[in-house]
Design an enzyme around this catalytic site. Structure first.
Site, PDB file in Angstrom:
ATOM      1  N   GLY A  14       0.830  -1.217   0.000  1.00 19.69           N
ATOM      2  CA  GLY A  14       0.000   0.000   0.000  1.00 19.69           C
ATOM      3  C   GLY A  14       0.855   1.254   0.000  1.00 19.69           C
ATOM      4  NE  ARG A  39      -6.363  -1.722  -4.293  1.00 16.76           N
ATOM      5  CZ  ARG A  39      -7.449  -1.319  -3.665  1.00 16.76           C
ATOM      6  NH1 ARG A  39      -8.566  -1.999  -3.773  1.00 16.76           N
ATOM      7  NH2 ARG A  39      -7.433  -0.225  -2.920  1.00 16.76           N
ATOM      8  CE1 TYR A 158      -9.306   0.731   9.412  1.00 15.51           C
ATOM      9  CE2 TYR A 158      -9.662   1.943  11.453  1.00 15.51           C
ATOM     10  CZ  TYR A 158      -8.842   1.589  10.399  1.00 15.51           C
ATOM     11  OH  TYR A 158      -7.539   2.061  10.342  1.00 15.51           O
ATOM     12  CD  GLU A 194      -5.221   8.894  -1.925  1.00 10.21           C
ATOM     13  OE1 GLU A 194      -5.717   7.763  -2.147  1.00 10.21           O
ATOM     14  OE2 GLU A 194      -4.448   9.446  -2.722  1.00 10.21           O
TER      15      GLU A 194
HETATM   16  P1  NDP Z   1      -4.489   5.763   2.322  1.00 16.10           P
HETATM   17  O1  NDP Z   1      -5.855   5.512   1.807  1.00 16.10           O
HETATM   18  O2  NDP Z   1      -3.850   7.058   2.014  1.00 16.10           O
HETATM   19  O3  NDP Z   1      -3.515   4.583   1.848  1.00 16.10           O
HETATM   20  C1  NDP Z   1      -3.908   3.240   1.838  1.00 16.10           C
HETATM   21  C2  NDP Z   1      -2.957   2.445   0.964  1.00 16.10           C
HETATM   22  O4  NDP Z   1      -3.367   1.064   0.994  1.00 16.10           O
HETATM   23  C3  NDP Z   1      -2.986   2.894  -0.487  1.00 16.10           C
HETATM   24  O5  NDP Z   1      -1.669   2.936  -0.974  1.00 16.10           O
HETATM   25  C4  NDP Z   1      -3.771   1.793  -1.189  1.00 16.10           C
HETATM   26  O6  NDP Z   1      -3.279   1.607  -2.510  1.00 16.10           O
HETATM   27  C5  NDP Z   1      -3.406   0.582  -0.317  1.00 16.10           C
HETATM   28  N1  NDP Z   1      -4.374  -0.506  -0.446  1.00 16.10           N
HETATM   29  C6  NDP Z   1      -5.686  -0.505  -0.105  1.00 16.10           C
HETATM   30  N2  NDP Z   1      -6.250  -1.675  -0.425  1.00 16.10           N
HETATM   31  C7  NDP Z   1      -5.267  -2.442  -0.985  1.00 16.10           C
HETATM   32  C8  NDP Z   1      -5.223  -3.741  -1.529  1.00 16.10           C
HETATM   33  N3  NDP Z   1      -6.313  -4.523  -1.577  1.00 16.10           N
HETATM   34  N4  NDP Z   1      -4.054  -4.222  -2.019  1.00 16.10           N
HETATM   35  C9  NDP Z   1      -2.949  -3.440  -1.993  1.00 16.10           C
HETATM   36  N5  NDP Z   1      -2.908  -2.187  -1.491  1.00 16.10           N
HETATM   37  C10 NDP Z   1      -4.067  -1.699  -1.001  1.00 16.10           C
HETATM   38  O7  NDP Z   1      -4.596   5.543   3.905  1.00 16.10           O
HETATM   39  P2  NDP Z   1      -3.471   5.570   5.057  1.00 16.10           P
HETATM   40  O8  NDP Z   1      -2.141   5.856   4.517  1.00 16.10           O
HETATM   41  O9  NDP Z   1      -4.004   6.422   6.135  1.00 16.10           O
HETATM   42  O10 NDP Z   1      -3.556   4.055   5.564  1.00 16.10           O
HETATM   43  C11 NDP Z   1      -2.451   3.186   5.650  1.00 16.10           C
HETATM   44  C12 NDP Z   1      -2.632   2.252   6.835  1.00 16.10           C
HETATM   45  O11 NDP Z   1      -2.642   3.004   8.041  1.00 16.10           O
HETATM   46  C13 NDP Z   1      -3.950   1.461   6.821  1.00 16.10           C
HETATM   47  O12 NDP Z   1      -3.672   0.139   7.271  1.00 16.10           O
HETATM   48  C14 NDP Z   1      -4.812   2.209   7.843  1.00 16.10           C
HETATM   49  O13 NDP Z   1      -5.780   1.370   8.416  1.00 16.10           O
HETATM   50  C15 NDP Z   1      -3.742   2.631   8.846  1.00 16.10           C
HETATM   51  N6  NDP Z   1      -4.108   3.730   9.716  1.00 16.10           N
HETATM   52  C16 NDP Z   1      -4.519   4.929   9.194  1.00 16.10           C
HETATM   53  C17 NDP Z   1      -4.862   5.971  10.049  1.00 16.10           C
HETATM   54  C18 NDP Z   1      -5.392   7.271   9.549  1.00 16.10           C
HETATM   55  O14 NDP Z   1      -6.002   8.027  10.341  1.00 16.10           O
HETATM   56  N7  NDP Z   1      -5.173   7.635   8.305  1.00 16.10           N
HETATM   57  C19 NDP Z   1      -4.739   5.816  11.511  1.00 16.10           C
HETATM   58  C20 NDP Z   1      -4.331   4.506  11.934  1.00 16.10           C
HETATM   59  C21 NDP Z   1      -3.999   3.523  11.067  1.00 16.10           C
HETATM   60  P3  NDP Z   1      -4.138   1.258  -3.822  1.00 16.10           P
HETATM   61  O15 NDP Z   1      -5.486   1.890  -3.632  1.00 16.10           O
HETATM   62  O16 NDP Z   1      -3.321   1.855  -4.927  1.00 16.10           O
HETATM   63  O17 NDP Z   1      -4.163  -0.233  -3.859  1.00 16.10           O
HETATM   64  C1  8X3 Z   2      -7.647   5.210  11.679  1.00 16.58           C
HETATM   65  C2  8X3 Z   2      -7.886   6.088  12.858  1.00 16.58           C
HETATM   66  O1  8X3 Z   2      -9.569   6.662  14.657  1.00 16.58           O
HETATM   67  O2  8X3 Z   2     -10.183   7.136  12.341  1.00 16.58           O
HETATM   68  O3  8X3 Z   2      -7.278   3.933  12.080  1.00 16.58           O
HETATM   69  O4  8X3 Z   2     -10.150   4.882  13.147  1.00 16.58           O
HETATM   70  S1  8X3 Z   2      -9.519   6.174  13.272  1.00 16.58           S
END
Ligand code: NDP
Ligand code: 8X3
Length: 263
Positions: A14, A39, A158, A194
């Site tokens: 990702g 992806r 989630y 995003e």
């Molecule tokens: P984004 O949406 O910016 O990034 C998510 C990434 O995951 C993208 O690069 C997307 O790429 C990839 N992804 C999603 N589905 C798939 C798939 N099936 N196969 C391969 N790649 C995939 O979100 P974040 O950067 O915020 O999220 C990253 C991680 O951090 C996640 O696990 C999220 O749960 C976690 N997180 C986020 C928080 C937040 O507040 N933002 C807080 C805590 C944890 P593509 O679509 O090109 O496949």
């Molecule tokens: C992403 C943070 O608090 O929006 O994991 O679920 S929260």
């Protein structure tokens, strides 16, 4: 003394946006060799020149949907020797869908979150870790969340996937005890990426509202924490890092700055 990652193979799932993309940039500064998947491979390819400019020894990007078990197994098994010897795995690919009450939610949302955040993480881990064990070297860094510690309204599945990540990470750490491998969970609160846009399926106004009146964490804040964990000396295992914006005590307690005279 911190551990050098020069020429280390760092695999980030990702990596096309948010935390994954920022983590690639941060490992680039360490001179690592970056193995990136998502992806949207076009986005990964577009990042490559900047990553090399930032110091990455080499970058190899490929299309991978972590939900597809055959694709995960096949792609990782057929990596060349140069790329297959993964030193650091960052299981970052993940998403949320919706914020609807569980009993009114669309089941497809649950399938997508469970398939990506739990099963995808497991498939990639199962494909990468045996090689690390054989080589006696490796670090697995999983993206958890404060959502995995405490549920919030509409968060149910989630939050469940991130609670699963937390205990799967703990279980893997137990199973690897006695090997030199390290296992870390990075559990952020609100990070502006995003994420909310994906959660609300492109509803920009709703996504923007999530971060209104707060200084959220940035993807770079998380990337720096991940690289910090990966560069600790070999005898130091960072187990879990929970980090939130200063304005966020937990998913419920969040102090938003208000415009004077308005709530
Ligand atoms: P984004 O949406 O910016 O990034 C998510 C990434 O995951 C993208 O690069 C997307 O790429 C990839 N992804 C999603 N589905 C798939 C798939 N099936 N196969 C391969 N790649 C995939 O979100 P974040 O950067 O915020 O999220 C990253 C991680 O951090 C996640 O696990 C999220 O749960 C976690 N997180 C986020 C928080 C937040 O507040 N933002 C807080 C805590 C944890 P593509 O679509 O090109 O496949
Ligand atoms: C992403 C943070 O608090 O929006 O994991 O679920 S929260």
């Amino acid at each position: 003394m911190s551990k050098s990652l020069k020429n280390a193979v760092v695999f980030i799932t990702g990596a096309s946006s948010g935390i994954g993309a920022a983590t690639a940039a941060e490992f680039a500064k360490q001179g690592a060799r970056l193995l990136l998947c998502a992806r949207r491979v076009d986005l990964l390819r577009a990042m490559e020149p900047d990553l090399i400019e930032a110091g990455a020894a080499e970058v190899f990007s490929f299309n991978l949907d972590v939900r597809d078990r055959d694709e995960v197994e096949g792609t990782i098994a057929t990596l060349s020797d140069a790329w297959g010897q993964i030193d650091v795995l960052v299981n970052n690919a993940g998403l949320s869908r919706g914020l609807t009450k569980l009993y009114e939610d669309d089941v497809e949302n649950w399938e997508e979150m469970i398939d990506t955040n739990v099963k995808g993480l497991l498939y990639v881990t199962r494909a990468v870790v045996p090689g690390m064990v054989k080589r006696g070297h490796g670090h697995i860094i999983n993206l958890g969340s404060i959502a995995g510690h405490i549920a919030y309204p509409g968060g149910h599945v989630y939050c469940g996937t991130k609670a699963a990540e937390r205990l799967i990470t703990d279980g893997l750490r137990i199973d690897l005890n006695g090997t030199p491998l390290r296992v870390t969970s990075i559990d952020p609160g609100m990070v502006e990426t995003e994420f909310s846009n994906v959660r609300f399926r492109g509803d920009e106004a709703r996504a923007t509202k999530v971060y209104e009146g707060v200084v959220p964490l940035s993807a770079e804040d998380i990337a720096e924490t991940i690289v910090w964990a990966a560069t600790r000396p070999e005898h130091v295992m960072i187990q879990t890092v929970v980090l939130t914006p200063t304005a966020q005590a937990n998913p419920y307690v969040l102090k938003r700055q208000t415009v004077e005279g308005r709530q």
